[in-house]
Write an enzyme that holds these catalytic residues in place. Structure first.
Site, mmCIF file in Angstrom:
data_model
loop_
_atom_site.group_PDB
_atom_site.id
_atom_site.type_symbol
_atom_site.label_atom_id
_atom_site.label_comp_id
_atom_site.label_asym_id
_atom_site.label_seq_id
_atom_site.Cartn_x
_atom_site.Cartn_y
_atom_site.Cartn_z
ATOM 1 N N GLY A 31 0.799 -1.212 0.000
ATOM 2 C CA GLY A 31 0.000 0.000 0.000
ATOM 3 C C GLY A 31 0.833 1.264 0.000
ATOM 4 O O GLY A 31 2.027 1.247 -0.280
ATOM 5 N N HIS A 37 4.558 1.738 -7.990
ATOM 6 C CA HIS A 37 3.542 0.674 -7.942
ATOM 7 C C HIS A 37 2.654 0.737 -9.182
ATOM 8 O O HIS A 37 2.297 -0.287 -9.761
ATOM 9 C CB HIS A 37 2.632 0.834 -6.718
ATOM 10 C CG HIS A 37 3.329 0.683 -5.407
ATOM 11 N ND1 HIS A 37 3.483 1.725 -4.521
ATOM 12 C CD2 HIS A 37 3.883 -0.400 -4.807
ATOM 13 C CE1 HIS A 37 4.110 1.302 -3.438
ATOM 14 N NE2 HIS A 37 4.367 0.019 -3.583
ATOM 15 N N GLN A 61 7.472 -9.454 7.841
ATOM 16 C CA GLN A 61 8.719 -9.103 7.146
ATOM 17 C C GLN A 61 9.439 -7.927 7.822
ATOM 18 O O GLN A 61 10.464 -7.469 7.334
ATOM 19 C CB GLN A 61 8.472 -8.825 5.663
ATOM 20 C CG GLN A 61 7.723 -7.549 5.316
ATOM 21 C CD GLN A 61 7.398 -7.472 3.832
ATOM 22 O OE1 GLN A 61 6.527 -8.172 3.326
ATOM 23 N NE2 GLN A 61 8.116 -6.631 3.109
ATOM 24 N N GLY A 147 8.829 -4.952 -8.598
ATOM 25 C CA GLY A 147 9.687 -3.846 -9.018
ATOM 26 C C GLY A 147 11.155 -4.223 -8.898
ATOM 27 O O GLY A 147 11.547 -4.923 -7.955
ATOM 28 N N GLN A 153 14.791 -9.026 -3.670
ATOM 29 C CA GLN A 153 13.470 -9.624 -3.420
ATOM 30 C C GLN A 153 12.965 -10.330 -4.689
ATOM 31 O O GLN A 153 12.481 -11.461 -4.630
ATOM 32 C CB GLN A 153 12.489 -8.531 -3.005
ATOM 33 C CG GLN A 153 11.035 -8.962 -3.000
ATOM 34 C CD GLN A 153 10.109 -7.899 -2.431
ATOM 35 O OE1 GLN A 153 10.029 -7.731 -1.219
ATOM 36 N NE2 GLN A 153 9.403 -7.182 -3.280
ATOM 37 N N SER A 186 7.737 4.057 -0.676
ATOM 38 C CA SER A 186 6.792 4.563 0.329
ATOM 39 C C SER A 186 7.551 5.155 1.509
ATOM 40 O O SER A 186 7.051 6.028 2.214
ATOM 41 C CB SER A 186 5.888 3.428 0.826
ATOM 42 O OG SER A 186 5.269 2.815 -0.273
HETATM 43 O O1 PAF Z 1 7.740 -5.221 -2.042
HETATM 44 C C1 PAF Z 1 6.812 -5.179 -1.193
HETATM 45 O O2 PAF Z 1 6.080 -4.198 -1.120
HETATM 46 C C2 PAF Z 1 6.603 -6.339 -0.237
HETATM 47 O O3 PAF Z 1 7.813 -6.901 0.140
HETATM 48 C C3 PAF Z 1 5.669 -7.421 -0.804
HETATM 49 C C4 PAF Z 1 6.240 -8.087 -2.028
HETATM 50 C C5 PAF Z 1 4.322 -6.803 -1.133
HETATM 51 C C6 PAF Z 1 5.427 -8.503 0.256
HETATM 52 O O4 PAF Z 1 4.847 -7.986 1.411
#
Ligand code: PAF
Length: 281
Positions: A31, A37, A61, A147, A153, A186
Site C-alpha cells: 500500500g 507501484h 517481514q 519492481g 526480493q 513509500s
Molecule cells: O515489495 C513489497 O512491497 C513487499 O515486500 C511485498 C512483495 C508486497 C510482500 O509484502
C-alpha cells in the site's frame, strides 16, 4: 473495481476469472501506492486480462525495532489510485485474515536471503517469501509483477517460484524515479527536507558506477570505493549499510564486471533506510 477482504472470496473470484479464460495478473504491495507501484499495475494490465492488486502491510517481514507501526497507510487513497488504473480487484485482507494466531509455517531460502539486505535483516525475506507464497495460493495468478528496485526480493521470489513449482510467471519492471533520480519508495515520506535533498546520493553513486564502467573501469573495488567517497562527501547525514557488486543471478560478489552485475546499495539517511541498484555489464 471490487474490494475484497476475505481469502475465500478472493480465491473464488480469481478462479472464476481463470475459468472464463482470463489471464490473471497480480501486483502484491504494502500500500501507500506511488508511481512505482502504478507502473507495475500498468505492466500487469499489458500482460493480463484481469488485474489484482493486494494491499497488505505484512507484519512478518519487519524485524524487531523496524518501522511496522510507522509504515504509512492510506487505504482510501490506494483504492482510488487502483480504481483510476482500472484495477479489477483490490485485495485488502486484515492481519487476522492472513495470519491466524496459530500461524507457524514459514518459507526459508538458504543462500540468496543471506546477503545484501539479508545480512542485516535476517528474518525479512523469510517474511516476504511466506506472505508472497500465501498470496500466490489465494490469488492463483498467471503473472506476478515485482519492481526491480527490490532486485534481491525479485530474485528470491523467482527462485521460490522455481524451487517450489508455483505456476506463476514472475515479471520484473524497471525502477521509477523522482525527477532528481531518487527511486520512488513509500519510505521516502519519512525523510525531512534536509534528508530528502541528501537522499539523492544513492542515485548519484549509481550514476558514478555507470560512468566509471562506461569509461573502462571493470574492477568492482574502485567502483564501490568511488561510490562510497561520493556518498560520504555529498550526504553527511548518511550512514552506508552496504555497497555491493554481485552477479545478477546468484547474488555472489564479483571482483570484475565480466557479466551482468548488480550494483546494489543500502544507505541510512537519518533514521530512514533506503535501497537502490543498477545493472551494468
Ligand atoms: O515489495 C513489497 O512491497 C513487499 O515486500 C511485498 C512483495 C508486497 C510482500 O509484502
Amino acid at each position: 473495481m471490487r474490494v475484497i477482504e476475505s481469502i475465500s472470496e478472493m480465491r473464488a473470484v480469481s478462479r472464476k476469472a481463470r475459468a472464463e479464460g482470463n489471464r490473471v495478473g497480480f501486483v502484491p504491495t504494502m500500500g501507500y501506492l506511488h508511481e512505482g507501484h502504478l507502473s507495475l499495475v500498468r505492466k500487469a494490465r499489458q500482460m493480463a486480462d484481469v488485474v489484482v492488486v493486494s494491499v497488505f502491510v505484512n507484519p512478518i517481514q519487519f524485524g524487531p525495532g523496524e518501522d511496522l507501526d510507522a509504515y504509512p497507510r492510506d487505504f482510501e487513497r490506494d483504492r482510488d489510485l487502483c480504481r483510476n488504473e482500472r484495477v479489477d480487484v483490490c485485495f485488502f485482507p486484515c492481519v487476522e485474515e492472513m495470519f491466524g494466531s496459530d500461524h507457524n509455517v514459514y518459507i526459508e531460502e538458504a543462500r540468496l536471503t543471506k546477503v545484501l539486505c539479508g545480512a542485516t535483516r535476517p528474518t525479512h525475506f523469510r517474511g516476504v517469501m511466506t506472505v508472497v507464497a500465501k498470496l500466490f495460493n489465494v490469488v492463483e495468478p498467471d503473472i506476478a509483477v515485482f519492481g526491480r528496485k527490490d532486485a534481491q526480493q525479485a530474485r528470491i521470489i523467482e527462485c521460490m517460484v522455481k524451487d517450489l513449482n508455483f505456476g506463476v510467471q514472475v515479471v520484473t519492471a524497471p525502477i521509477v524515479r523522482e525527477p532528481d533520480g531518487l527511486a520512488m519508495s513509500s519510505r521516502n515520506r519519512y525523510l525531512s527536507e534536509a534528508e530528502r535533498k541528501q537522499a539523492v546520493c544513492l542515485y548519484n553513486g549509481l550514476c558514478l558506477a555507470e560512468r566509471l564502467y562506461g569509461e573502462g573501469e571493470v574492477r568492482t573495488g574502485p567502483i564501490r570505493e568511488g561510490m562510497r567517497r561520493l556518498i560520504d562527501e555529498e550526504a553527511p547525514l548518511s550512514v552506508i549499510d552496504y555497497i555491493e557488486a554481485v552477479d545478477y543471478e546468484s547474488l555472489r560478489p564479483v571482483e570484475r564486471v565480466d557479466r551482468e552485475t548488480l550494483i546494489a546499495l543500502a544507505v541510512r539517511i537519518g533514521k530512514t533506510r533506503l535501497i537502490d541498484n543498477t545493472v551494468i555489464g
